[in-house]
Write a protein that holds these residues in place. Structure first.
Motif, PDB file in Angstrom:
ATOM      1  N   ALA A 181       0.838  -1.201   0.000  1.00 44.10           N
ATOM      2  CA  ALA A 181       0.000   0.000   0.000  1.00 44.10           C
ATOM      3  C   ALA A 181       0.872   1.250   0.000  1.00 44.10           C
ATOM      4  O   ALA A 181       1.889   1.313   0.692  1.00 44.10           O
ATOM      5  CB  ALA A 181      -0.918   0.003   1.219  1.00 44.10           C
ATOM      6  N   LYS A 182       0.461   2.231  -0.790  1.00 50.87           N
ATOM      7  CA  LYS A 182       1.182   3.501  -0.862  1.00 50.87           C
ATOM      8  C   LYS A 182       0.683   4.421   0.252  1.00 50.87           C
ATOM      9  O   LYS A 182      -0.519   4.648   0.392  1.00 50.87           O
ATOM     10  CB  LYS A 182       0.956   4.150  -2.226  1.00 50.87           C
ATOM     11  CG  LYS A 182       1.737   5.433  -2.453  1.00 50.87           C
ATOM     12  CD  LYS A 182       1.370   6.073  -3.789  1.00 50.87           C
ATOM     13  CE  LYS A 182       1.831   5.231  -4.953  1.00 50.87           C
ATOM     14  NZ  LYS A 182       1.605   5.933  -6.254  1.00 50.87           N
ATOM     15  N   TYR A 212       5.947   9.757  -0.909  1.00 51.26           N
ATOM     16  CA  TYR A 212       5.230   8.614  -0.369  1.00 51.26           C
ATOM     17  C   TYR A 212       6.203   7.478  -0.079  1.00 51.26           C
ATOM     18  O   TYR A 212       7.335   7.456  -0.566  1.00 51.26           O
ATOM     19  CB  TYR A 212       4.139   8.138  -1.336  1.00 51.26           C
ATOM     20  CG  TYR A 212       4.647   7.503  -2.617  1.00 51.26           C
ATOM     21  CD1 TYR A 212       4.920   6.137  -2.698  1.00 51.26           C
ATOM     22  CD2 TYR A 212       4.847   8.277  -3.766  1.00 51.26           C
ATOM     23  CE1 TYR A 212       5.384   5.557  -3.870  1.00 51.26           C
ATOM     24  CE2 TYR A 212       5.306   7.703  -4.944  1.00 51.26           C
ATOM     25  CZ  TYR A 212       5.569   6.345  -4.996  1.00 51.26           C
ATOM     26  OH  TYR A 212       6.032   5.773  -6.149  1.00 51.26           O
ATOM     27  N   HIS A 213       5.753   6.553   0.750  1.00 52.65           N
ATOM     28  CA  HIS A 213       6.505   5.333   0.998  1.00 52.65           C
ATOM     29  C   HIS A 213       5.544   4.162   0.903  1.00 52.65           C
ATOM     30  O   HIS A 213       4.329   4.349   0.823  1.00 52.65           O
ATOM     31  CB  HIS A 213       7.199   5.368   2.366  1.00 52.65           C
ATOM     32  CG  HIS A 213       6.261   5.460   3.530  1.00 52.65           C
ATOM     33  ND1 HIS A 213       5.696   6.661   3.943  1.00 52.65           N
ATOM     34  CD2 HIS A 213       5.776   4.515   4.370  1.00 52.65           C
ATOM     35  CE1 HIS A 213       4.917   6.448   4.984  1.00 52.65           C
ATOM     36  NE2 HIS A 213       4.936   5.153   5.267  1.00 52.65           N
ATOM     37  N   MET A 214       6.085   2.960   0.891  1.00 55.89           N
ATOM     38  CA  MET A 214       5.258   1.773   0.717  1.00 55.89           C
ATOM     39  C   MET A 214       5.207   0.948   2.003  1.00 55.89           C
ATOM     40  O   MET A 214       6.231   0.680   2.626  1.00 55.89           O
ATOM     41  CB  MET A 214       5.799   0.898  -0.412  1.00 55.89           C
ATOM     42  CG  MET A 214       5.873   1.574  -1.769  1.00 55.89           C
ATOM     43  SD  MET A 214       4.266   2.078  -2.427  1.00 55.89           S
ATOM     44  CE  MET A 214       3.449   0.482  -2.626  1.00 55.89           C
ATOM     45  N   SER A 215       3.992   0.564   2.369  1.00 51.88           N
ATOM     46  CA  SER A 215       3.800  -0.418   3.433  1.00 51.88           C
ATOM     47  C   SER A 215       3.647  -1.761   2.732  1.00 51.88           C
ATOM     48  O   SER A 215       2.849  -1.892   1.797  1.00 51.88           O
ATOM     49  CB  SER A 215       2.537  -0.086   4.231  1.00 51.88           C
ATOM     50  OG  SER A 215       2.199  -1.147   5.110  1.00 51.88           O
ATOM     51  N   HIS A 216       4.428  -2.765   3.153  1.00 45.94           N
ATOM     52  CA  HIS A 216       4.388  -4.029   2.421  1.00 45.94           C
ATOM     53  C   HIS A 216       4.739  -5.214   3.314  1.00 45.94           C
ATOM     54  O   HIS A 216       5.324  -5.057   4.389  1.00 45.94           O
ATOM     55  CB  HIS A 216       5.351  -3.984   1.226  1.00 45.94           C
ATOM     56  CG  HIS A 216       6.792  -3.802   1.612  1.00 45.94           C
ATOM     57  ND1 HIS A 216       7.656  -4.857   1.801  1.00 45.94           N
ATOM     58  CD2 HIS A 216       7.521  -2.685   1.855  1.00 45.94           C
ATOM     59  CE1 HIS A 216       8.853  -4.399   2.126  1.00 45.94           C
ATOM     60  NE2 HIS A 216       8.795  -3.079   2.171  1.00 45.94           N
ATOM     61  N   THR A 217       4.382  -6.393   2.858  1.00 44.62           N
ATOM     62  CA  THR A 217       4.740  -7.631   3.540  1.00 44.62           C
ATOM     63  C   THR A 217       6.258  -7.708   3.653  1.00 44.62           C
ATOM     64  O   THR A 217       6.970  -7.466   2.675  1.00 44.62           O
ATOM     65  CB  THR A 217       4.220  -8.851   2.747  1.00 44.62           C
ATOM     66  OG1 THR A 217       2.794  -8.802   2.709  1.00 44.62           O
ATOM     67  CG2 THR A 217       4.669 -10.160   3.385  1.00 44.62           C
TER      68      THR A 217
END
Length: 200
Positions: free
Chosen positions: A146-147, A155-160
């Motif tokens: 998710a951005k 922006y940064h990314m939330s990720h597994t």
């Protein structure tokens, strides 16, 4: 009025409990290997500009990680560990592949990915391409990506953050959570991937 306030409070607490329970169940679900094979079709490119499709998950065991090159800590740490694991496994890892899929393909061009993965190991293949095509891979493996807005307007990314262990049959065999001890990770790769594929 007091009883109404208590009732509203009780309902709020119940809703919060249910939400927390659902979140816990979902996190436990994501932590469990999903044995079904990858079924989506996609068309991406690797960091050399070569076309990549769903066949990449068949024919050899693979370490698969989803991240992005602007990642401040988790991604570079994980790729450093992947390079170390491959080196430590030596000849046992001759058929083992390592793939780094970008969850931020808008910024991670082929050239950017090439420079990034090669800073860790030439054995790691970076994969990027059209965002909609990448979404097929992300959704196919049930990866969270998710951005999120950053304070500086970017922006940064939330990720597994767990690494996927994919068998030569294209099925998910297990996960290596972020922060796993080196020897534990090596033992899991040997037991879960290499012995099954004849690399042990």
């Amino acid at each position: 009025m007091k009883s109404r306030t208590l009732a509203i409070t009780a309902l709020s607490l119940s809703a919060a409990f249910v939400a927390a329970l659902v979140a816990l169940m979902w996190s436990l679900y994501l932590a469990e290997p999903r044995a079904r094979p990858f079924e989506a079709s996609f068309a991406l490119i690797d960091d050399q500009g070569r076309p990549v499709d769903q066949s990449i998950f068949k024919g050899h065991p693979a370490l698969v990680y989803f991240g992005y090159t602007h990642c401040p800590e988790v991604c570079p740490t994980t790729l450093y560990e992947v390079a170390d694991w491959i080196n430590a496994l030596g000849g046992q890892a001759q058929n083992l592949k390592a793939y780094f899929f970008s969850v931020d393909p808008e910024r991670d061009s082929q050239e950017v990915m090439h420079d990034y993965v090669n800073a860790f190991s030439s054995r790691i293949t970076g994969i990027t391409g059209d965002p909609q095509e990448m979404k097929k891979v992300v959704d196919g493996w049930l990866i969270h990506a998710a951005k999120l807005p950053s304070e500086n307007g970017d922006y940064h990314m939330s990720h597994t953050v767990s690494l996927l262990l994919i068998g030569a049959d294209g099925r998910l065999k297990g996960l290596i959570p972020y922060g796993t001890d080196r020897e534990v990770a090596l033992a899991k790769i040997r037991d879960v991937l290499l012995k099954q594929s004849g690399g042990g």
